[in-house]
Design a protein around this motif. Structure first.
Motif, PDB file in Angstrom:
ATOM      1  N   UNK A  66      46.313  18.852  63.288  1.00  0.00           N
ATOM      2  CA  UNK A  66      46.781  17.527  63.673  1.00  0.00           C
ATOM      3  C   UNK A  66      48.259  17.499  63.999  1.00  0.00           C
ATOM      4  N   UNK A  67      49.010  18.517  63.568  1.00  0.00           N
ATOM      5  CA  UNK A  67      50.427  18.589  63.885  1.00  0.00           C
ATOM      6  C   UNK A  67      50.621  18.907  65.362  1.00  0.00           C
ATOM      7  N   UNK A  68      51.743  18.506  65.898  1.00  0.00           N
ATOM      8  CA  UNK A  68      52.039  18.742  67.312  1.00  0.00           C
ATOM      9  C   UNK A  68      53.179  19.747  67.418  1.00  0.00           C
ATOM     10  N   UNK A  69      52.958  20.771  68.228  1.00  0.00           N
ATOM     11  CA  UNK A  69      53.967  21.807  68.412  1.00  0.00           C
ATOM     12  C   UNK A  69      54.967  21.388  69.486  1.00  0.00           C
ATOM     13  N   UNK A  70      56.147  22.003  69.489  1.00  0.00           N
ATOM     14  CA  UNK A  70      57.187  21.633  70.451  1.00  0.00           C
ATOM     15  C   UNK A  70      56.760  21.867  71.900  1.00  0.00           C
ATOM     16  N   UNK A  71      57.324  21.072  72.783  1.00  0.00           N
ATOM     17  CA  UNK A  71      57.023  21.194  74.210  1.00  0.00           C
ATOM     18  C   UNK A  71      57.649  22.459  74.805  1.00  0.00           C
ATOM     19  N   UNK A  72      58.803  22.826  74.290  1.00  0.00           N
ATOM     20  CA  UNK A  72      59.483  24.015  74.787  1.00  0.00           C
ATOM     21  C   UNK A  72      59.730  24.986  73.639  1.00  0.00           C
ATOM     22  N   UNK A  73      59.915  26.255  73.993  1.00  0.00           N
ATOM     23  CA  UNK A  73      60.257  27.250  72.982  1.00  0.00           C
ATOM     24  C   UNK A  73      59.069  27.964  72.366  1.00  0.00           C
ATOM     25  N   UNK A  74      57.848  27.569  72.715  1.00  0.00           N
ATOM     26  CA  UNK A  74      56.646  28.220  72.202  1.00  0.00           C
ATOM     27  C   UNK A  74      55.779  28.573  73.398  1.00  0.00           C
ATOM     28  N   UNK A  75      55.247  29.803  73.407  1.00  0.00           N
ATOM     29  CA  UNK A  75      54.343  30.226  74.472  1.00  0.00           C
ATOM     30  C   UNK A  75      52.911  30.139  73.970  1.00  0.00           C
ATOM     31  N   UNK A  76      52.028  29.605  74.798  1.00  0.00           N
ATOM     32  CA  UNK A  76      50.617  29.440  74.468  1.00  0.00           C
ATOM     33  C   UNK A  76      49.799  30.394  75.325  1.00  0.00           C
ATOM     34  N   UNK A  77      48.769  30.991  74.735  1.00  0.00           N
ATOM     35  CA  UNK A  77      47.968  32.007  75.411  1.00  0.00           C
ATOM     36  C   UNK A  77      46.505  31.572  75.488  1.00  0.00           C
ATOM     37  N   UNK A  78      45.804  32.014  76.554  1.00  0.00           N
ATOM     38  CA  UNK A  78      44.366  31.765  76.673  1.00  0.00           C
ATOM     39  C   UNK A  78      43.619  32.609  75.647  1.00  0.00           C
ATOM     40  N   UNK A  79      42.560  32.041  75.074  1.00  0.00           N
ATOM     41  CA  UNK A  79      41.709  32.778  74.146  1.00  0.00           C
ATOM     42  C   UNK A  79      40.786  33.673  74.978  1.00  0.00           C
ATOM     43  N   UNK A  80      40.750  34.986  74.704  1.00  0.00           N
ATOM     44  CA  UNK A  80      39.845  35.860  75.453  1.00  0.00           C
ATOM     45  C   UNK A  80      38.392  35.418  75.282  1.00  0.00           C
ATOM     46  N   UNK A  81      37.597  35.559  76.328  1.00  0.00           N
ATOM     47  CA  UNK A  81      36.203  35.119  76.292  1.00  0.00           C
ATOM     48  C   UNK A  81      35.383  35.849  75.246  1.00  0.00           C
ATOM     49  N   UNK A  82      35.815  37.028  74.825  1.00  0.00           N
ATOM     50  CA  UNK A  82      35.069  37.762  73.797  1.00  0.00           C
ATOM     51  C   UNK A  82      35.059  37.021  72.457  1.00  0.00           C
ATOM     52  N   UNK A  83      35.957  36.067  72.295  1.00  0.00           N
ATOM     53  CA  UNK A  83      36.010  35.287  71.054  1.00  0.00           C
ATOM     54  C   UNK A  83      35.403  33.900  71.233  1.00  0.00           C
TER      55      UNK A  83
END
Length: 120
Positions: free
Chosen positions: A74-91
């Motif tokens: 439920x917490x919200x992460x910062x708009x900048x300074x964090x990189x988000x990655x796609x989850x591989x389809x194997x998971x």
């Protein structure tokens, strides 16, 4: 007489408050009333796939970002300074992205950056 009614109303309200608070945090299908969204295992990383996912995170050397806030669903992460990655389809196919924050791997709703699962 009026004072007695006010006292009775105050006591009734105090007695009913724990029941009202408990009802607001009741978990239903995929949602916690009153705020945080909790996803089902079939939308996030399934329980049996989590150890392999953690190994993947270590193997890929995903950077750990530090934030001052506590990492909670439920917490919200910062708009900048964090990189988000796609989850591989194997998971599993999921609309969420992942990152590592304060040493914890989390799934995040990409549009809002809201944490929907802490992968333990």
């Amino acid at each position: 007489m009026r004072n007695k009614l006010l006292v009775i109303a105050a006591i009734a309200g105090a007695i009913g408050m724990p029941i009202a608070v408990q009802a607001q945090s009741e978990i239903t299908t995929g949602v916690v009333r009153g705020g945080a969204v909790i996803i089902d295992d079939d939308e996030g990383i399934a329980i049996e796939r989590r150890p392999a996912f953690r190994e993947y995170i270590v193997r890929e050397r995903v950077p750990n970002y530090s934030i001052p806030e506590e990492v909670i669903v439920g917490g919200v992460l910062p708009e900048t300074g964090v990189t988000y990655y796609d989850v591989p389809q194997t998971f599993g196919i999921t609309p969420y992205r992942y990152t590592v924050v304060n040493g914890q791997t989390v799934l995040v709703e990409p549009r809002t950056r809201r944490i929907v699962q802490v992968v333990e």
